[in-house]
Design a protein around this motif. Structure first.
Motif, PDB file in Angstrom:
ATOM      1  N   GLU A 171      42.596  51.198  37.321  1.00 56.19           N
ATOM      2  CA  GLU A 171      43.608  50.368  38.580  1.00 56.19           C
ATOM      3  C   GLU A 171      43.394  50.782  40.007  1.00 56.19           C
ATOM      4  N   ILE A 172      42.911  51.797  39.977  1.00 54.69           N
ATOM      5  CA  ILE A 172      42.282  52.510  41.118  1.00 54.69           C
ATOM      6  C   ILE A 172      41.195  53.289  42.726  1.00 54.69           C
ATOM      7  N   ALA A 173      40.294  52.721  40.598  1.00 54.25           N
ATOM      8  CA  ALA A 173      38.719  53.220  40.761  1.00 54.25           C
ATOM      9  C   ALA A 173      38.125  52.756  41.644  1.00 54.25           C
ATOM     10  N   HIS A 174      38.451  51.633  42.594  1.00 54.32           N
ATOM     11  CA  HIS A 174      37.231  51.778  43.854  1.00 54.32           C
ATOM     12  C   HIS A 174      37.669  52.141  44.882  1.00 54.32           C
ATOM     13  N   GLU A 175      39.375  51.931  45.172  1.00 52.73           N
ATOM     14  CA  GLU A 175      40.048  53.147  46.208  1.00 52.73           C
ATOM     15  C   GLU A 175      39.553  54.596  46.323  1.00 52.73           C
ATOM     16  N   VAL A 176      39.356  55.064  44.569  1.00 52.71           N
ATOM     17  CA  VAL A 176      39.130  56.255  44.098  1.00 52.71           C
ATOM     18  C   VAL A 176      37.027  56.865  44.776  1.00 52.71           C
TER      19      VAL A 176
END
Length: 464
Positions: free
Chosen positions: A12-17
């Motif tokens: 769910e937060i792959a892009h943010e990571v």
């Protein structure tokens, strides 16, 4: 090895990571990764030189059974796929029952505390050795958060961890949020635990958020990290410089700027708490001596008053004799009976075992059912879509009398089958959608009552 500052990688937060600055490494839940290929996001992170550590949640090394070879092989495969320097798991049990107790197998769907007794320690140590022999890289184990405590425990948490490290050489993953949780819920002092455990064995540290409700701290991983948790991190940093510190977030994911802010708060806490140069022993230095109490005689019945554990630092107490090469069947049997009785009370409504607080068990039971409903909604999002606002109440009613015996996907299918057998849902359109959903995913199961009912319902719908 030095890991640095990291964050838990979640789809769910792959892009943010990937976009966060100053991330040295990430941790991924092992059971959520395919054995033969990685998500594109993790591939890109690895190409940038970011270390990825697989974090297991399903081995149940604290359980009475020996570790499942298939689960161990799966964890080993993920470690090799990721090129990971180590793998991590938990000091917990997650299932009980089965052949050791001649009773149905039960799944908790959650990490439950191991009794801090010599029997349970013997079982855990042998299970850890089995796991270590099956894994291609070192293993580190995490302390867990708890809502309940076992009666008549013979060791403190710090003593238990120190003895585990001494016997097996396993590394530790210390979750400071879990230490805070156990402080609020169980009255355990985080500073004392840190004083007693072998800090030189720490592989890395977890930091996570939670929330307090009605005097109970819930380790949700879905709320911001609080000041008390950072204070425990500072306590740990004043004793040792951990090789790595990682922010965990599993739900209710905030914007990237809030994740970055929490990481900045962790960095600031570590800097502020750092001891004066040269005053703390580096992680690679020789381990300090940890003295543990001698192994007592067999534990008294559960109804007997608890025996206070002697201080781990008492210089007059000698270490217990070296453990036997293999755990006795009697120790595993006693552990199996105790864990099955507890899990059955939590998920099947059987009476609370002697010595446990029934009110606290009810809190834990409701928490397990709520988590089960949430996870089933994630692995089968069509169910809450089909059932609408009635999903949660229907699932909790189902879970109250039907313990989970397999994984969450199996649980989703069994729940849908239960609803159909009971004649629901009332809306014919929803019933048709649920019928097709169940049929498409149930596979080649032998036709039973549910199958016959579904075929009849489908025939009636087609005939309209």
């Amino acid at each position: 090895m030095e890991l640095g500052i990291g964050i838990g990688w979640r789809p769910e937060i792959a892009h943010e990571v990937e976009a966060l600055a100053g991330i040295d490494w990430v941790e991924a839940v092992a059971e959520n990764l395919c054995a033969d290929h990685l998500p594109d996001s993790l591939v890109r992170l690895r190409e940038r030189g970011v270390t990825v550590v697989p974090h297991g949640v399903a081995l149940g090394l604290g359980g009475a059974d020996r570790p499942d070879p298939g689960r161990l092989a799966a964890l080993a495969a993920r470690a090799e796929l990721l090129g990971a320097p180590l793998v991590t798991e938990h000091i917990a049990f997650v299932r009980a029952g089965g052949p050791l107790t001649a009773s149905p197998g039960l799944e908790a769907g959650h990490l439950l505390p191991v009794p801090r007794t010599w029997d349970a320690l013997d079982v855990l140590c042998e299970n850890v050795r089995i796991a270590q022999d099956s894994l291609p890289v070192p293993l580190a184990l995490e302390n867990i958060a708890a809502l309940i405590t076992w009666p008549d425990e013979e060791l403190t948490e710090g003593q238990f961890l120190a003895e585990l490290v001494e016997r097996t050489g396993v590394r530790l993953l210390i979750d400071v949020a879990n230490l805070h949780t156990n402080h609020v819920n169980l009255g355990q002092d985080p500073a004392k635990a840190l004083d007693e455990l072998p800090v030189e064995a720490i592989a890395y540290v977890h930091v996570a958020g939670g929330v307090e409700k009605n005097g109970v701290w819930h380790d949700t991983h879905a709320h911001p990290v609080t000041a008390p948790v950072l204070e425990v991190l500072a306590e740990l940093r004043s004793r040792v410089e951990p090789p790595g510190v990682l922010l965990e977030r599993d739900d209710a994911f905030p914007p990237a700027r809030e994740l970055a802010g929490e990481l900045d708060a962790i960095r600031a806490t570590l800097r502020k708490a750092a001891s004066p140069a040269g005053s703390q022993a580096p992680v690679g230095s020789p381990a300090r001596t940890v003295t543990v109490p001698a192994a007592p005689a067999p534990a008294p019945p559960v109804s007997a008053p608890p025996t206070p554990a002697p201080s781990v630092s008492a210089p007059t107490v000698s270490a217990p004799p070296a453990p036997a090469p293999s755990v006795s069947d009697a120790a595993r049997d006693r552990t199996a009976v105790a864990q099955t009785a507890l899990l059955s009370a939590l998920v099947a409504g059987t009476p609370a075992p002697a010595g446990f607080d029934p009110a606290r068990l009810r809190v834990q039971s409701r928490s397990l059912a709520a988590k089960r409903a949430d996870v089933v909604a994630k692995v089968a999002p069509e169910l809450p879509e089909i059932l609408g606002d009635g999903y949660r109440a229907a699932f909790l009613a189902y879970a109250g009398g039907r313990p989970m015996s397999g994984g969450y996907r199996r649980d989703a299918l069994d729940f849908a089958e239960h609803v159909l057998i009971a004649g629901g849902p009332a809306d014919p359109v929803a019933r048709r959608e649920l019928t097709y959903w169940w049929r498409d995913r149930s596979g080649s199961r032998p036709p039973g009552r549910a199958t016959r009912l579904i075929r009849a319902a489908r025939a009636a719908l087609v005939g309209r």
